[in-house]
Design a protein around this motif. Structure first.
Motif, PDB file in Angstrom:
ATOM      1  N   SER A 107       1.109  -4.690  -0.101  1.00  0.00           N
ATOM      2  CA  SER A 107       2.003  -3.871   0.719  1.00  0.00           C
ATOM      3  C   SER A 107       1.440  -2.459   0.708  1.00  0.00           C
ATOM      4  N   CYS A 108       1.328  -1.879   1.897  1.00  0.00           N
ATOM      5  CA  CYS A 108       0.692  -0.561   2.008  1.00  0.00           C
ATOM      6  C   CYS A 108       1.559   0.411   2.799  1.00  0.00           C
ATOM      7  N   LEU A 112       6.032   0.496   1.637  1.00  0.00           N
ATOM      8  CA  LEU A 112       6.455   0.891   0.295  1.00  0.00           C
ATOM      9  C   LEU A 112       7.533   1.965   0.401  1.00  0.00           C
ATOM     10  N   TYR A 115       6.623   5.437  -0.841  1.00  0.00           N
ATOM     11  CA  TYR A 115       5.688   6.122   0.061  1.00  0.00           C
ATOM     12  C   TYR A 115       6.450   6.768   1.215  1.00  0.00           C
ATOM     13  N   CYS A 128      -1.582   1.324  -1.568  1.00  0.00           N
ATOM     14  CA  CYS A 128      -1.282  -0.107  -1.465  1.00  0.00           C
ATOM     15  C   CYS A 128      -0.887  -0.614  -2.851  1.00  0.00           C
ATOM     16  N   THR A 129       0.174  -1.389  -2.915  1.00  0.00           N
ATOM     17  CA  THR A 129       0.501  -2.083  -4.151  1.00  0.00           C
ATOM     18  C   THR A 129       0.143  -3.542  -3.924  1.00  0.00           C
ATOM     19  N   SER A 150      -1.115  -0.562  -8.205  1.00  0.00           N
ATOM     20  CA  SER A 150      -1.105   0.329  -7.048  1.00  0.00           C
ATOM     21  C   SER A 150      -2.454   1.022  -6.942  1.00  0.00           C
ATOM     22  N   TYR A 180       6.478   1.138  -5.375  1.00  0.00           N
ATOM     23  CA  TYR A 180       7.177   0.050  -4.676  1.00  0.00           C
ATOM     24  C   TYR A 180       7.786   0.541  -3.389  1.00  0.00           C
TER      25      TYR A 180
END
Length: 180
Positions: A107-108, A112, A115, A128-129, A150, A180
């Motif tokens: 997930s980027c 998130l 973010y 990205c995580t 991450s 996250y």
């Protein structure tokens, strides 16, 4: 969110001339680089490399920003947060330990919540995580688990990024630093 807070200054000419790490893709695709970095962070083999060699190889992926907002002390802390330190590696050498990882999910950026709540301080800085399926092998058996990591990637148009590719500027493996 643990992102550098100072705006980029100018591209460090010496950093531009540094060669890429072995296995580090030369790409402007931050997702591709983040996934490759995540796999590299959680992959090692005591049969083919010492702890120092594994640490040094991964260290070459981490590009320190000119403002020093991502110092190597954080790299050392986060590398050990993967469960790999000199003592553990030494004990695993005797049992032919090795670890591999494959990407399960990534997930980027806007995917998130952290973010979105705290956007990066400049264009081109991505997070990205990546969730990995990790397999640890030793002569005593196999252990499997999933783990998030991450990855912070700096890409054009950031003034601190190379003009032709993205660079890894941080990764976070400690549970309290995961984005996250």
């Amino acid at each position: 969110m643990p992102l550098p807070t100072k705006p980029p200054t100018t591209l460090n000419a010496a950093a531009e001339q540094l060669t890429r790490a072995v296995g580090e893709p030369a790409t402007r695709d931050f997702r591709q680089l983040a996934e490759a970095a995540a796999r590299a962070i959680y992959t090692w083999d005591t049969r083919t490399a010492t702890y120092s060699q594994s640490y040094a190889a991964l260290r070459t992926w981490w590009h320190v920003l000119p403002d020093g907002s991502n110092p190597l002390t954080i790299f050392a802390q986060q590398f050990e947060a993967t469960g790999t330190n000199a003592a553990a590696y030494a004990s695993l050498t005797g049992v032919h330990g090795r670890r591999s990882a494959r990407v399960v999910n990534a997930s980027c950026d806007a995917q998130l919540a952290q973010y979105v709540q705290e956007p990066p301080p400049w264009a081109g800085l991505h997070v990205c995580t990546v969730t990995l399926a990790v397999t640890e092998h030793a002569s005593s058996g196999t252990n499997q688990y999933t783990v998030p990591v991450s990855i912070v990637v700096n890409c054009p148009p950031a003034a601190t990024a190379p003009v032709d590719r993205c660079q890894v500027v941080a990764f976070y493996a400690a549970p309290d630093r995961i984005v996250y």
